[in-house]
Enzyme design. Structure first.
Site, short mmCIF file in Angstrom:
data_model
loop_
_atom_site.label_atom_id
_atom_site.label_comp_id
_atom_site.label_asym_id
_atom_site.label_seq_id
_atom_site.Cartn_x
_atom_site.Cartn_y
_atom_site.Cartn_z
N ASP A 282 0.74 -1.32 0.51
CA ASP A 282 0.28 0.23 0.42
C ASP A 282 0.96 1.23 -0.08
O ASP A 282 2.20 1.11 0.13
CB ASP A 282 -0.91 0.11 1.07
CG ASP A 282 -1.89 0.36 1.00
OD1 ASP A 282 -2.33 1.44 0.02
OD2 ASP A 282 -3.34 1.04 1.18
C1 BGC Z 1 -4.87 3.61 0.31
C2 BGC Z 1 -5.18 2.50 -1.27
C3 BGC Z 1 -5.19 2.77 -2.22
C4 BGC Z 1 -3.69 3.56 -2.76
C5 BGC Z 1 -3.53 4.50 -3.75
C6 BGC Z 1 -3.97 4.18 -0.47
O1 BGC Z 1 -3.87 5.08 -0.19
O2 BGC Z 1 -5.22 2.53 1.37
O3 BGC Z 1 -6.32 1.45 -1.04
O4 BGC Z 1 -5.35 2.07 -3.32
O5 BGC Z 1 -3.81 4.31 -1.38
O6 BGC Z 1 -4.08 6.12 -4.04
#
Ligand code: BGC
Length: 719
Positions: A282
């Protein structure tokens, strides 16, 4: 590395089906891998955000461009549109090995056409509609150069304080699994590599939805059994549907950050489940392992993440800055880096990017996809299927046509942007109808529609109440639109108090005080608590954040052009003290049998245990009767099947659709089973007065569960 003790068990989940690699792809991957330097390999595992590229050409942009040219970037996120994706792809093709970039983006509930937020869409229980919405999102996104969406989020959520319940399919593992499959199928299409498809991501692996106290990013502490029983099945379902990638999570799970969790990623996902795709971290979650207190510094975090099975580093710059040195120092086996690179390259080959790196970025296709009127029609249809009729006393709804006047009031009555919800790619609010507009359209020219907001969504002041009351006073019907603004639900939007914001409840009370009985429409990304409204409003329509065509879909329901059929995918609590809450409870030794006798019972002395609205609740403008329940046989052999059937009848005067739900209870087992478990559902549409036989098959699988050793078992007994 400490491994979970369930590490190598077969886990009752069969190995992934849709994951077999194409041999010619495998050969091409090996050939390429053989030519790569360690630095180039690490480059493939590095993902950067391209938000900066849309701004002026700063030093940072020039630095990133140089990184791409030298093969140090394998993937970008937050770049979209034919022009930008082509421009950056061209930079990657200047690198020594000309390995194309992968463009990933959060296409969560639509790209240009915005569908209801995933939780809302899940209330439809309509797998076909859900698949279709993902298909349309994929078509629009892919045409503008996107290869990969960071969706579906398949985290089970049982605490609506957690703002991200908005992105998921609710509290139930079975429903969540079916929806996960539908979304993966929708995004990816029939096979990987179609130019109208994007790769899906099952996220966030795993446990993220169980953040303690509903506070985003918080630690997760749960038994292995609960993990297997409730939180993992939707991931396994997504994998079996062919999900190309997984994303890990921000949270720790029993003390180990998911990003550094070898038990989850190596033992379960890539081991027992046989996942052949790749895992992306993530955003910054590799780096955050230092903050968690699990890694000493960024190089240590890089080593721990890669060793634990995180293949691609999203925006931590941990792999790009430190991984090669960690390999040289012997902290990370080269074979593990090769494995990660192989997984990433395989997807690039499967997408056809080595044959034509620009095949997704097609201006003509982009133009056609973005102007296809069927997409908006589908958005309206799916939104109509997602809106839950919570209450309808005295059949106040549907509204009659031909009323002299309707007052549409409340802070969300004229909202547009809010109806789109969070996690959208680009707002199209300027081309949307608000509820006021939609009610006007639906009511026709003979009805006068008046509007007054009363207050804004935060509703800190009651200064606008008088005007709203004035608008309501003379009206034949009052529709009151309450709820959250789009940015009150979603990531980092946990709320300790999930009531209606500010003084919205007072606006409702003020209307009641002048003798009005408003029909209440609620927009939100999560279950809210609205006890007074629930008690006193004659009718309540829960419309979630319903998307681009959401206002029209809401009017369709209000006027009965759509007969509501949606059912709650999450339990609605009465108060935050009941959280977390799910219908899937375990029996205690002291259950409440009689609400008048709760002394030394498992109860609250100041609140009922029961929810305000149960999981699976949702009304229709018609009435359904269930009768003549039959089982084909009262006994079933372990390898046998029995059929459960009954007659479903539409007793009302209009056609309607019922979501028939099958629940089961295993009253005595070697490990206590929940008091109720969803085991199947069917959508049945019946004309007025029509009746039909509905049946479900029960077999060993239906009765199975994870036993104490986490083996998938069925035990004899009564059910
Ligand atoms: C979120 C993810 C997301 C990623 C990219 C993160 O803060 O938890 O779900 O895909 O950002 O934007």
């Amino acid at each position: 590395m400490k491994r979970l003790r369930f590490g190598m068990l077969a886990l009752g989940f069969s190995a992934g089906l849709a994951q077999a690699a194409d041999p010619s792809v495998a050969q091409r991957v090996e050939q390429l891998l053989g030519r790569m330097t360690l630095e180039e390999k690490v480059g493939q595992l590095n993902q950067l955000s391209g938000k900066e590229f849309t701004g002026p050409a700063t030093e940072k942009v020039r630095g990133m461009e140089a990184e791409i040219r030298s093969g140090h970037v394998g993937s970008m996120l937050n770049i979209k549109g034919v022009a930008d994706t082509r421009r950056l792809q061209a930079l990657a093709l200047e690198s020594r090995l000309k390995i194309p970039l992968l463009f990933g983006l959060d296409v969560i509930h639509g790209y240009q056409t915005v569908f209801p937020v995933p939780l809302g869409e899940s209330a439809s229980w309509d797998l076909e509609a859900i698949e279709k919405s993902a298909r349309i999102a994929a078509r629009e996104a892919a045409s503008s150069g996107i290869h990969w969406t960071f969706a579906p989020m398949v985290d089970v959520g049982r605490d609506p304080r957690w703002g991200r319940v908005m992105e998921g399919a609710g509290e139930d593992s079975y429903l969540g699994s079916r929806i996960a499959e539908a979304r993966v199928r929708g995004f990816q299409g029939a096979r990987m590599g179609g130019v109208e498809s994007v790769m899906a991501t099952a996220k966030h692996f795993a446990g993220y939805g169980a953040a303690i106290a509903g506070r985003d990013y918080n630690a997760v502490d749960m038994s292995d059994h609960q993990l297997f029983e409730t939180y993992l099945p939707p991931f396994k379902a997504a994998l079996d549907a062919g999900a190309a990638t997984f994303m890990n999570a921000f949270n720790t799970l029993n003390g180990i950050p998911a990003t550094g969790h070898a038990g989850l990623q190596r033992d379960i996902l890539k081991g027992a489940w046989g996942f052949k795709g790749f895992v992306v971290s993530d955003w910054g979650s590799v780096r955050e392992m230092v903050v968690h207190g699990y890694a000493a510094d960024l190089p240590d975090a890089a080593a721990k993440a890669l060793n634990a099975g995180s293949d691609m580093d999203m925006e931590s710059n941990a792999y790009s800055s430190a991984l090669a040195a960690q390999v040289t120092a012997g902290k990370v086996p080269l074979a593990q880096v090769d494995d990660a690179v192989r997984r990433v390259l395989t997807k690039k080959f499967e997408l056809g990017l080595f044959d034509d790196p620009y095949r997704f970025s097609d201006a003509a296709r982009e133009q056609a996809a973005m102007s296809d009127p069927r997409h908006r029609q589908a958005a309206r249809d799916i939104a109509g299927k997602s809106i839950v009729l919570l209450k309808n006393e005295g059949a106040v709804l549907p509204l009659r046509r031909g009323l002299r006047s309707i007052a549409v009031i409340g802070p969300l009555a004229d909202a547009r942007r809010d109806l789109e919800g969070g996690w959208i790619v680009k707002s199209g609010a300027d081309k949307m109808a608000s509820l006021v507009d939609a009610v006007r359209e639906a009511a026709g020219p003979g009805t006068k529609v008046q509007y007054a907001p009363g207050c804004d969504v935060a509703c800190r002041s009651g200064d606008g109440f008088a005007a709203a009351l004035q608008a309501a006073r003379g009206a034949d019907a009052v529709v009151l639109a309450l709820g959250e603004s789009w940015d009150m639900s979603g990531e980092a939007k946990s709320r300790a108090d999930i009531g209606l914001p500010g003084r919205q409840g007072e606006l409702f009370a003020a209307l009641r005080a002048i003798g009005k009985t408003p029909v209440v429409v609620i927009n939100a990304g999560r279950p809210l608590i609205f006890e007074e409204v629930a008690e006193q409003a004659p009718a309540i329509v829960y419309a979630w954040f319903p998307g681009t065509e959401g206002a029209r879909a809401t009017a369709d329901v209000l006027f009965g052009d759509v007969n509501p059929s949606a059912k709650l995918p999450m339990t609605f609590p009465r108060n935050p003290g009941q959280l977390p809450i799910s219908y899937q409870q375990y029996e205690t030794g002291r259950p409440v049998r009689d609400v008048k006798n709760i002394v030394y019972r498992s109860a609250y002395i100041d609140s009922p245990n029961t929810p305000r609205y149960a999981f699976g609740h949702g009304l229709s403008y018609t009435t359904f009767a269930y009768r003549d329940l039959r089982v084909s046989d009262a006994r079933m052999r372990a390898d046998g099947k029995i059929t459960l059937s009954f007659t479903l009848a539409n007793l009302g005067k209009r056609a309607g659709r019922e979501v028939v739900q099958l629940y089961l209870r295993d009253p005595v087992a070697s490990i206590v089973r929940p008091v109720k478990e969803l085991k199947g559902f069917q959508l049945v549409t019946l004309g007025a007065g029509e009746a039909r036989q509905v049946s479900f098959t029960i077999e060993r699988e239906t009765l199975s569960f994870f036993d104490r050793k986490l083996a998938w078992t069925a035990e004899p007994g009564a059910f």
